[in-house]
Design a protein around this motif. Sequence first.
Motif, PDB file in Angstrom:
ATOM      1  N   CYS A  71     116.315   9.939  38.817  1.00 36.70           N
ATOM      2  CA  CYS A  71     114.920  10.333  38.639  1.00 36.70           C
ATOM      3  C   CYS A  71     114.158   9.917  39.905  1.00 36.70           C
ATOM      4  O   CYS A  71     114.725   9.338  40.823  1.00 36.70           O
ATOM      5  N   VAL A  78     119.801   1.869  33.463  1.00 37.66           N
ATOM      6  CA  VAL A  78     121.045   1.705  34.231  1.00 37.66           C
ATOM      7  C   VAL A  78     121.909   2.964  34.164  1.00 37.66           C
ATOM      8  O   VAL A  78     123.018   2.949  33.643  1.00 37.66           O
ATOM      9  N   CYS A  79     121.374   4.072  34.668  1.00 40.86           N
ATOM     10  CA  CYS A  79     122.114   5.339  34.660  1.00 40.86           C
ATOM     11  C   CYS A  79     123.356   5.196  35.525  1.00 40.86           C
ATOM     12  O   CYS A  79     123.270   4.755  36.674  1.00 40.86           O
ATOM     13  N   PHE A 134     117.573   0.380  38.940  1.00 36.03           N
ATOM     14  CA  PHE A 134     116.124   0.193  39.084  1.00 36.03           C
ATOM     15  C   PHE A 134     115.444  -0.118  37.763  1.00 36.03           C
ATOM     16  O   PHE A 134     114.621  -1.002  37.681  1.00 36.03           O
ATOM     17  N   CYS A 135     115.786   0.626  36.702  1.00 37.30           N
ATOM     18  CA  CYS A 135     115.185   0.281  35.409  1.00 37.30           C
ATOM     19  C   CYS A 135     116.276  -0.037  34.401  1.00 37.30           C
ATOM     20  O   CYS A 135     117.460   0.093  34.697  1.00 37.30           O
ATOM     21  N   ILE A 191     125.048   8.859  38.598  1.00 33.68           N
ATOM     22  CA  ILE A 191     124.376   9.330  39.812  1.00 33.68           C
ATOM     23  C   ILE A 191     125.413   9.672  40.885  1.00 33.68           C
ATOM     24  O   ILE A 191     126.394   8.947  41.050  1.00 33.68           O
ATOM     25  N   PRO A 207     112.306   6.748  33.190  1.00 30.95           N
ATOM     26  CA  PRO A 207     112.182   8.217  33.197  1.00 30.95           C
ATOM     27  C   PRO A 207     113.331   8.971  32.534  1.00 30.95           C
ATOM     28  O   PRO A 207     113.137  10.046  32.005  1.00 30.95           O
ATOM     29  N   ARG A 208     114.541   8.425  32.555  1.00 32.19           N
ATOM     30  CA  ARG A 208     115.649   9.203  32.007  1.00 32.19           C
ATOM     31  C   ARG A 208     116.044   8.744  30.604  1.00 32.19           C
ATOM     32  O   ARG A 208     117.075   9.147  30.079  1.00 32.19           O
ATOM     33  N   CYS A 215     122.579   3.189  38.973  1.00 28.32           N
ATOM     34  CA  CYS A 215     121.235   2.848  39.439  1.00 28.32           C
ATOM     35  C   CYS A 215     120.749   1.644  38.652  1.00 28.32           C
ATOM     36  O   CYS A 215     120.871   1.596  37.439  1.00 28.32           O
ATOM     37  N   LEU A 260     112.034   7.578  40.442  1.00 29.97           N
ATOM     38  CA  LEU A 260     112.045   6.127  40.697  1.00 29.97           C
ATOM     39  C   LEU A 260     113.379   5.716  41.303  1.00 29.97           C
ATOM     40  O   LEU A 260     113.435   4.956  42.269  1.00 29.97           O
ATOM     41  N   GLY A 261     114.462   6.246  40.704  1.00 27.83           N
ATOM     42  CA  GLY A 261     115.793   5.899  41.190  1.00 27.83           C
ATOM     43  C   GLY A 261     115.992   6.390  42.616  1.00 27.83           C
ATOM     44  O   GLY A 261     116.569   5.693  43.453  1.00 27.83           O
TER      45      GLY A 261
HETATM   46  S1  SF4 Z   1     117.875   6.892  37.669  1.00 31.05           S
HETATM   47 FE1  SF4 Z   1     115.783   6.525  36.908  1.00 31.05          FE
HETATM   48  S2  SF4 Z   1     116.040   6.242  34.681  1.00 31.05           S
HETATM   49 FE2  SF4 Z   1     118.076   5.992  35.610  1.00 31.05          FE
HETATM   50  S3  SF4 Z   1     118.267   3.768  35.976  1.00 31.05           S
HETATM   51 FE3  SF4 Z   1     117.478   4.689  37.860  1.00 31.05          FE
HETATM   52  S4  SF4 Z   1     115.247   4.468  37.681  1.00 31.05           S
HETATM   53 FE4  SF4 Z   1     116.087   4.213  35.633  1.00 31.05          FE
END
Ligand code: SF4
Lengths: 312, 115
Positions: free
Chosen positions: B37, B17-18, B13-14, B21, A27-28, B11, B39-40
């Motif tokens: 986001c 790797v933001c 999750f995807c 946060i 998403p980001r 994060c 999902l995160g």
């Molecule tokens: S915040 Fe959202 S876009 Fe960023 S790593 Fe987590 S799941 Fe992915």
Amino acid sequence: MTCTLGEVKNRADFIIYWGGNPAECHPRHFTKYTIMQKGKFVPNRKARTMVLVDIRETPSAKASDIFLQITPGKDFEVITTLRALVKGQRVNLDLVAETGLTIEQLQDLVDRMKKARFGVLFFGMGLSMTRGKHMNSAAVLALAAEMNAFTKFVAMPMRGHGNVTGADVVLRYTTGYPFGINMCRGYPRFNPGEFSTVDLLVRGDNDAALILGADPGATMPQPGIDHLARIPTIVLDPKVTHTSRLSRVHITTAATGISAPGTVYRMDEIPLPLRPPLKSPYPSDEEVIRRIHQAVAKRPGWRPTLNGKAMR
Amino acid sequence: MSLNVVKNATCTFCGCVCDDIELHADDERIVETKRACSLGESWFKNHTAERLYPDALIDGKPATVDEAVEAAADYLYQANMPLVYGLSNVTCEAQREAVSLAETIGGVIDSHTSL
Ligand code: SF4
């Protein structure tokens, strides 16, 4: 040929997403690295062109300037046609028609790619997991490489969740190969299709399994799951998973990034430190594996045997 | 209760790797996930520091970690071709330990990439 997402953010004025749906799966990605970012050399959204190539119109299409819907399973043909057009070679129009796109659309795409100052092609599972599989990935990488005769162009896989990128990197620098490595002979051997998990399990080759940071009990083909249930399976996971239920041993571990510290790799192979906010009552995966390793090391060393006798 | 604020948390999750946060957590759970986001956010809020599961299970029965480690070592030691698989939701440090374990037990090591 690849680069970091920082370079994409600051320089890419032409962005292709192929076989992926970043709006829902990453998403980001748009906002942090690509179209919605102000880059040093690309001041705003208007300065960038975004093309989405997919087999159906996903929510990501709304964010794109050009959406190209192709026939399912025809990715390889589209890429090959693009490679021919890039080199100015003739293409067979009947075969082009089968891809679901017109020659004008493809020629327009090639013209735009060549005009770009910095192009990037992100490819997702929709490309690498459909008909053609790694041949598709290879074709996309070749296309990006050939584009460098005209302009700067890179290709980057959109890696999935967690630290899969880290697994590639760590396996590469420790064994020399990225995945599916057999060390039965004491040195690493690599042969996808022979030593990849699905093939091993479906054939029933393994006689024990240690599963960590994955839940194959929910994702594997059924014959593979059946084999995991037949052999002694050991699972390390923060939760009791599907795989834990069919395993002999389950050990609960701290959740990566939430209560376990360490390093993970971003999809462009940039390592980032974790800053876990919670303290887990459970040990980390790292600690548990180290303890299992120590316990194994206490046992007598392994020797090859011949007819039941140790060989010298 | 005072909240523990972690700036620039990461994060996993995807693949994005933001690492920007901001997390607010009490002793047991994360209550606020700034800039993540959806999902995160659900990823962070889904995991707590509570003791929801037994430390370990052997044949489905609760056991201590020590017992489970010994049992795991036995199985892996006795196997001719053990498999070490997964590696996607763990840190690089854990992955390195897994490679070295796979070498000692003479096994196959593989990740999600091969799927
Ligand atoms: S915040 Fe959202 S876009 Fe960023 S790593 Fe987590 S799941 Fe992915």
